[in-house]
Design a protein around this motif. Structure first.
Motif, mmCIF file in Angstrom:
data_model
loop_
_atom_site.group_PDB
_atom_site.id
_atom_site.type_symbol
_atom_site.label_atom_id
_atom_site.label_comp_id
_atom_site.label_asym_id
_atom_site.label_seq_id
_atom_site.Cartn_x
_atom_site.Cartn_y
_atom_site.Cartn_z
ATOM 1 N N ARG A 188 39.267 -39.830 -69.000
ATOM 2 C CA ARG A 188 39.533 -39.942 -70.441
ATOM 3 C C ARG A 188 39.521 -38.539 -71.021
ATOM 4 N NH1 ARG A 188 41.292 -43.239 -74.167
ATOM 5 N NH2 ARG A 188 39.473 -43.206 -75.535
ATOM 6 N N SER A 189 40.581 -38.182 -71.746
ATOM 7 C CA SER A 189 40.691 -36.831 -72.287
ATOM 8 C C SER A 189 39.912 -36.706 -73.594
ATOM 9 C CB SER A 189 42.163 -36.477 -72.510
ATOM 10 O OG SER A 189 42.765 -37.427 -73.376
ATOM 11 N N SER A 190 39.668 -35.478 -74.007
ATOM 12 C CA SER A 190 38.917 -35.206 -75.233
ATOM 13 C C SER A 190 39.848 -35.212 -76.440
ATOM 14 C CB SER A 190 38.212 -33.853 -75.132
ATOM 15 O OG SER A 190 39.178 -32.814 -74.956
ATOM 16 N N GLY A 191 39.254 -35.205 -77.626
ATOM 17 C CA GLY A 191 40.042 -35.178 -78.851
ATOM 18 C C GLY A 191 39.189 -35.529 -80.054
ATOM 19 N N PHE A 192 39.861 -35.851 -81.156
ATOM 20 C CA PHE A 192 39.173 -36.223 -82.389
ATOM 21 C C PHE A 192 39.671 -37.590 -82.863
ATOM 22 C CE2 PHE A 192 39.275 -31.556 -82.326
ATOM 23 C CZ PHE A 192 37.909 -31.277 -82.441
ATOM 24 N N CYS A 193 38.884 -38.220 -83.718
ATOM 25 C CA CYS A 193 39.262 -39.532 -84.225
ATOM 26 C C CYS A 193 38.581 -39.792 -85.564
ATOM 27 C CB CYS A 193 38.879 -40.630 -83.227
ATOM 28 S SG CYS A 193 37.092 -40.849 -83.034
ATOM 29 N N VAL A 265 34.566 -44.963 -93.387
ATOM 30 C CA VAL A 265 35.251 -44.255 -92.307
ATOM 31 C C VAL A 265 34.627 -42.877 -92.137
ATOM 32 C CG1 VAL A 265 37.456 -43.345 -91.494
ATOM 33 C CG2 VAL A 265 37.389 -45.501 -92.774
ATOM 34 N N THR A 266 34.324 -42.508 -90.906
ATOM 35 C CA THR A 266 33.724 -41.204 -90.621
ATOM 36 C C THR A 266 34.528 -40.472 -89.555
ATOM 37 O OG1 THR A 266 32.250 -42.181 -88.949
ATOM 38 C CG2 THR A 266 31.403 -42.001 -91.208
ATOM 39 N N SER A 267 34.273 -39.181 -89.455
ATOM 40 C CA SER A 267 34.946 -38.347 -88.462
ATOM 41 C C SER A 267 34.196 -38.418 -87.141
ATOM 42 C CB SER A 267 35.013 -36.901 -88.957
ATOM 43 O OG SER A 267 35.662 -36.073 -88.013
ATOM 44 N N GLY A 268 34.923 -38.422 -86.034
ATOM 45 C CA GLY A 268 34.297 -38.506 -84.723
ATOM 46 C C GLY A 268 34.992 -37.636 -83.692
ATOM 47 N N GLU A 269 34.350 -37.485 -82.566
ATOM 48 C CA GLU A 269 34.901 -36.688 -81.468
ATOM 49 C C GLU A 269 34.996 -37.549 -80.221
ATOM 50 O OE1 GLU A 269 34.052 -32.467 -79.080
ATOM 51 O OE2 GLU A 269 32.772 -33.085 -80.759
ATOM 52 N N ILE A 270 36.094 -37.420 -79.503
ATOM 53 C CA ILE A 270 36.288 -38.161 -78.261
ATOM 54 C C ILE A 270 35.807 -37.291 -77.105
ATOM 55 C CG2 ILE A 270 37.952 -39.329 -76.771
ATOM 56 C CD1 ILE A 270 39.775 -39.614 -79.233
ATOM 57 N N VAL A 271 34.761 -37.758 -76.416
ATOM 58 C CA VAL A 271 34.170 -36.993 -75.320
ATOM 59 C C VAL A 271 34.837 -37.410 -74.012
ATOM 60 C CG1 VAL A 271 32.037 -36.465 -74.077
ATOM 61 C CG2 VAL A 271 31.986 -36.855 -76.557
ATOM 62 N N PRO A 272 35.303 -36.442 -73.223
ATOM 63 C CA PRO A 272 35.962 -36.793 -71.955
ATOM 64 C C PRO A 272 34.951 -37.336 -70.937
ATOM 65 C CG PRO A 272 35.700 -34.417 -72.140
ATOM 66 C CD PRO A 272 35.260 -34.988 -73.448
ATOM 67 N N PHE A 273 35.379 -38.246 -70.088
ATOM 68 C CA PHE A 273 34.509 -38.764 -69.047
ATOM 69 C C PHE A 273 35.351 -39.406 -67.953
ATOM 70 C CE2 PHE A 273 34.929 -42.084 -72.252
ATOM 71 C CZ PHE A 273 35.216 -43.225 -71.514
ATOM 72 N N THR A 274 34.728 -39.553 -66.789
ATOM 73 C CA THR A 274 35.354 -40.238 -65.657
ATOM 74 C C THR A 274 35.105 -41.737 -65.802
ATOM 75 O OG1 THR A 274 34.958 -38.327 -64.229
ATOM 76 C CG2 THR A 274 35.432 -40.429 -63.143
ATOM 77 N N CYS A 275 36.136 -42.542 -65.578
ATOM 78 C CA CYS A 275 35.960 -43.985 -65.782
ATOM 79 C C CYS A 275 36.856 -44.789 -64.847
ATOM 80 C CB CYS A 275 36.277 -44.348 -67.233
ATOM 81 S SG CYS A 275 37.968 -43.961 -67.735
ATOM 82 N N LEU A 276 36.501 -46.063 -64.713
ATOM 83 C CA LEU A 276 37.364 -47.010 -64.016
ATOM 84 C C LEU A 276 38.236 -47.688 -65.060
ATOM 85 C CD1 LEU A 276 38.040 -48.607 -61.333
ATOM 86 C CD2 LEU A 276 36.548 -50.392 -62.266
ATOM 87 N N LYS A 277 39.546 -47.618 -64.871
ATOM 88 C CA LYS A 277 40.485 -48.212 -65.812
ATOM 89 C C LYS A 277 40.952 -49.576 -65.294
ATOM 90 C CE LYS A 277 45.196 -47.543 -67.591
ATOM 91 N NZ LYS A 277 46.360 -46.628 -67.617
ATOM 92 N N THR A 278 40.883 -50.579 -66.183
ATOM 93 C CA THR A 278 41.358 -51.926 -65.878
ATOM 94 C C THR A 278 42.265 -52.386 -67.011
ATOM 95 O OG1 THR A 278 39.321 -52.431 -64.679
ATOM 96 C CG2 THR A 278 40.670 -54.303 -65.383
ATOM 97 N N THR A 279 43.413 -52.962 -66.690
ATOM 98 C CA THR A 279 44.387 -53.364 -67.711
ATOM 99 C C THR A 279 44.494 -54.883 -67.799
ATOM 100 O OG1 THR A 279 45.688 -51.347 -67.350
ATOM 101 C CG2 THR A 279 46.783 -53.172 -68.467
#
Length: 368
Positions: A188-193, A265-279
């Motif tokens: 999962r990549s980093s970013g803002f939200c 509504v508040t400002s947040g940060e997306i923290v990168p991490f390793t994960c198992l993806k399931t769809t």
């Protein structure tokens, strides 16, 4: 020529007579229709409770593809509403009362004709008995138009019957058609939200997500903010013992955005991490099955969950993209620790010993 005038006069008098007759009739109407929907009550209720789903089963909506629908931020629950236009005609419906998994009370207005609509949902053998009861008053133009089509009662009875049949067929296919695929380990990549965080009972989780998600999307549209990706839910706490879940409905932003103090509504940060993806491809009612399958994959393949990471559901394709629930796409991301690569043992092949030099004998040299 005179005969034609007489004929025209008779036709005109007949039309006027019918018009006067219709106009003097009562404009009140009351209609009820019931049908068994072959799906669980909670699923039927949730589906009907959201106005965005009406396009898939409303008889007058499914056959008119050129209708323009207008949806506000709130489309389900008390206070929800929507409107539509077609060829100068306008309609509006609003929900005034909701009893969870039991009943709905709505009021509508179509070109001046008003009606109150009661919907009742009851468990029965084979599914859910849905009863629609409508009571209202017609304006003059509607009385005239409906008179030549058999009257408002016949028109509404036919419309309710077709709508309920459509609802049964839609739910039978859409709820049962789904697939779950474990994609594997991703980053999962980093970013803002921007996000809104809520705590509630676990059983109310799905309902609250459906309420908050459109509000967040509406917030972006209202404030002309660019979305940098699809909305997602981030789980902050999931406490089964105390029956409470804390989650954030998030929308990625292209850059960090600060919101006025006091806003939900508040400002947040997306923290990168390793994960198992399931769809999950299909309705959200299958989400728990997707989580179970993902966790089984983790256990079967020797991974360990990283409880310090952020458990996430990304709503890649929703009702705003396509109306059919069987085509909705949800990505589940479970944080895991990357496997430590195991060093392969190094084998040194024995070499063939070199031939030893032949032994030589040196004769002693005599000293002069």
């Amino acid at each position: 020529m005179r005969i034609l005038k007489y004929i025209f006069l008779l036709v005109l008098l007949a039309f006027v007579g019918v018009t006067v007759y219709v106009a003097t009739q009562k404009g009140d109407f009351e209609v009820s229709k019931s049908m068994v929907i072959h799906s669980p009550k909670s699923i039927v209720f949730d589906y009907v409770n959201d106005y965005k789903n009406w396009e898939t089963f409303g008889s007058w909506m499914t056959k008119n593809h050129d209708i323009t629908f207008n949806y506000p931020a709130k489309t389900m629950g008390a206070g929800a509403n929507f409107s539509w236009q077609k060829d100068g005609d306008e309609g509006f419906i609003k929900t005034y009362f909701v009893k969870e998994n039991d009943s709905l009370v709505q009021k509508g207005n179509f070109n001046g004709t008003t009606a109150t609509i009661h919907m009742k949902f009851k468990d029965t053998v084979g599914g859910t008995k849905v009863t629609i009861h409508s009571k209202g008053k017609m304006d003059l133009l509607t009385k005239i138009n409906t008179f030549f089509d058999g009257g408002m009662s016949n028109i509404l009875t036919d419309a309710f019957e077709k709508s309920l049949r459509n609802l049964d067929k839609t739910l039978d296919y859409e709820m049962k058609t789904y697939s779950i695929k474990v994609n594997g380990i991703v980053q999962r990549s980093s970013g803002f939200c921007l996000k809104q965080t809520v705590s509630c009972k676990i059983k109310s989780l799905s309902k609250n997500i459906k309420i908050i998600m459109p509000k967040m999307v509406h917030f972006f549209k209202k404030n002309q903010l660019a979305m940098a990706g699809k909305p997602f839910v981030q789980y902050e706490r999931y406490d089964v013992a105390n029956d409470i879940v804390t989650f954030s409905v998030c929308v990625p932003t292209t850059k960090q955005v600060f919101v006025t103090s006091g806003s939900d509504v508040t400002s947040g940060e997306i923290v990168p991490f390793t994960c198992l993806k399931t769809t999950l491809t299909g309705d959200y009612s299958h989400t728990q099955e997707a989580w179970t399958k993902a966790r089984k994959h983790i256990a079967d393949n020797g991974f360990q969950e990283n409880f310090a990471g952020k458990y996430t559901e990304v709503y890649t394709k929703t009702i705003d993209d396509i109306k059919q629930p069987s085509k909705w796409v949800t990505e589940i991301h479970i944080p895991v620790f990357p496997k430590t690569p195991v060093a392969e043992p190094t084998f040194v092949l024995p070499t063939t010993p070199a031939a030893e030099p032949a032994e030589t004998t040196t004769s002693p040299t005599e000293t002069p």
